[in-house]
Design an enzyme around this catalytic site. Structure first.
Site, PDB file in Angstrom:
ATOM      1  N   LYS A   1      -9.744   1.118  -1.158  1.00  0.00           N
ATOM      2  CA  LYS A   1      -9.792   0.571   0.208  1.00  0.00           C
ATOM      3  C   LYS A   1     -11.117   0.896   0.888  1.00  0.00           C
ATOM      4  CE  LYS A   1      -6.980   0.754   4.458  1.00  0.00           C
ATOM      5  NZ  LYS A   1      -5.797   1.427   5.064  1.00  0.00           N
TER       6      LYS A   1
ATOM      7  N   CYS B   1      -4.421  -3.385   3.763  1.00  0.00           N
ATOM      8  CA  CYS B   1      -4.025  -3.089   5.134  1.00  0.00           C
ATOM      9  C   CYS B   1      -5.143  -3.352   6.165  1.00  0.00           C
ATOM     10  CB  CYS B   1      -3.506  -1.651   5.216  1.00  0.00           C
ATOM     11  SG  CYS B   1      -2.362  -1.342   6.578  1.00  0.00           S
TER      12      CYS B   1
ATOM     13  N   GLU C   1       0.846  -1.183   0.000  1.00  0.00           N
ATOM     14  CA  GLU C   1       0.000   0.000   0.000  1.00  0.00           C
ATOM     15  C   GLU C   1       0.894   1.250   0.000  1.00  0.00           C
ATOM     16  OE1 GLU C   1      -3.319   1.729   3.195  1.00  0.00           O
ATOM     17  OE2 GLU C   1      -1.678   0.480   3.902  1.00  0.00           O
TER      18      GLU C   1
END
Length: 267
Positions: A107, A143, A40
């Protein structure tokens, strides 16, 4: 399928970071990688400048640079970047897939935890993303997404046998244990192979970003569908190519023995 875990340390300059992508992609391709997975926020680290000032659209020069690198190396690249959002105050935290596949994922779960508020600068995505590469259905996550098993179940229900997790994990007491536990748990509770690639610890290259923004701890890994580590890196920068054909071939056997996808139901 041979997958490269490109555990790098990103800086604040997108152009310099593109050079890192090019260098590590060439290394991975020379070792036979078909898919190169970066962390990321490789476009620009979280502790860098205002993200709104570096964000570019998916057809902008930075993403086109990644596509050129993938094309020249003959591989597919997954890498974290920032793209504009509908809100001028925020950006999207985007995974770009470039090469034999052209796709992207924004995300969904933003890191508003441990005193950090990603949502102040980032607008969340709203849907899971999978793609097909060389006969394998692949899901993607970013993440903090790894804390939410429902996303990984949705990816498995869309047919994913492999999930790629790109991260820039926050440092601190217990954070390595959280990362390793969660990546193994998401593999086991969906019986998928998980390839988790985080940014390396910047301290290993003599850069102290201080407390606050998540800039990486390393410990990327490949986790089999039964929750066991196939490989786990250390905290320093490293690009490792791993053949995941064995773990992928074992997925049907694991799902037959542990049919959590078949047995599960919504409450």
């Amino acid at each position: 399928m041979r997958i490269a875990l490109a555990q790098v340390v990103a800086g604040s300059d997108p152009v310099e970071n593109l050079s890192i992508i090019a260098r590590e992609t060439r290394r991975a391709a020379a070792d036979g990688a078909e898919l190169v997975v970066f962390p990321e926020a490789v476009m620009c680290r979280f502790a860098g400048p205002d993200l709104g000032g570096v964000a570019e659209p998916l057809d902008g020069p930075w993403a086109e640079g990644v596509r050129r690198i993938a094309r020249e190396a003959g591989v597919t690249i997954v890498v974290g970047m920032f793209t504009p959002s509908a809100s001028p105050e925020r950006v999207r935290n985007t995974l770009l897939v470039a090469g034999a596949v052209d796709a992207s994922y924004d995300k969904i779960h933003l890191y508003d935890a441990f005193g950090y508020r990603e949502s102040d600068a980032v607008e969340p995505g709203d849907h899971p993303v999978t793609f097909d590469l060389n006969g394998v259905r692949i899901g993607v996550a970013t993440c903090y997404d790894v804390c939410f098993p429902e996303l990984f179940r949705a990816l498995a229900e869309e047919g994913a046998d492999l999930v790629l997790v790109a991260a820039s994990w926050g440092s601190g007491p217990g954070k390595r244990e959280h990362w390793e536990l969660l990546t193994r748990a998401r593999a086991l509770d969906t019986t998928t192979v998980v390839v988790a690639v985080g940014q390396a610890d910047p301290l290993t290259i003599g850069r102290d970003d201080g407390a606050g923004a998540p800039t990486g701890i390393g410990f990327s890994g490949v986790i089999a569908a039964d929750g066991t580590d196939v490989v786990r890196l250390g905290d320093a920068p490293e690009t490792l190519v791993v053949d995941v054909d064995g773990p992928l071939a074992a997925v049907p056997r694991v799902r037959a023995a542990l049919p959590v996808l078949a047995n599960g139901h919504r409450l």
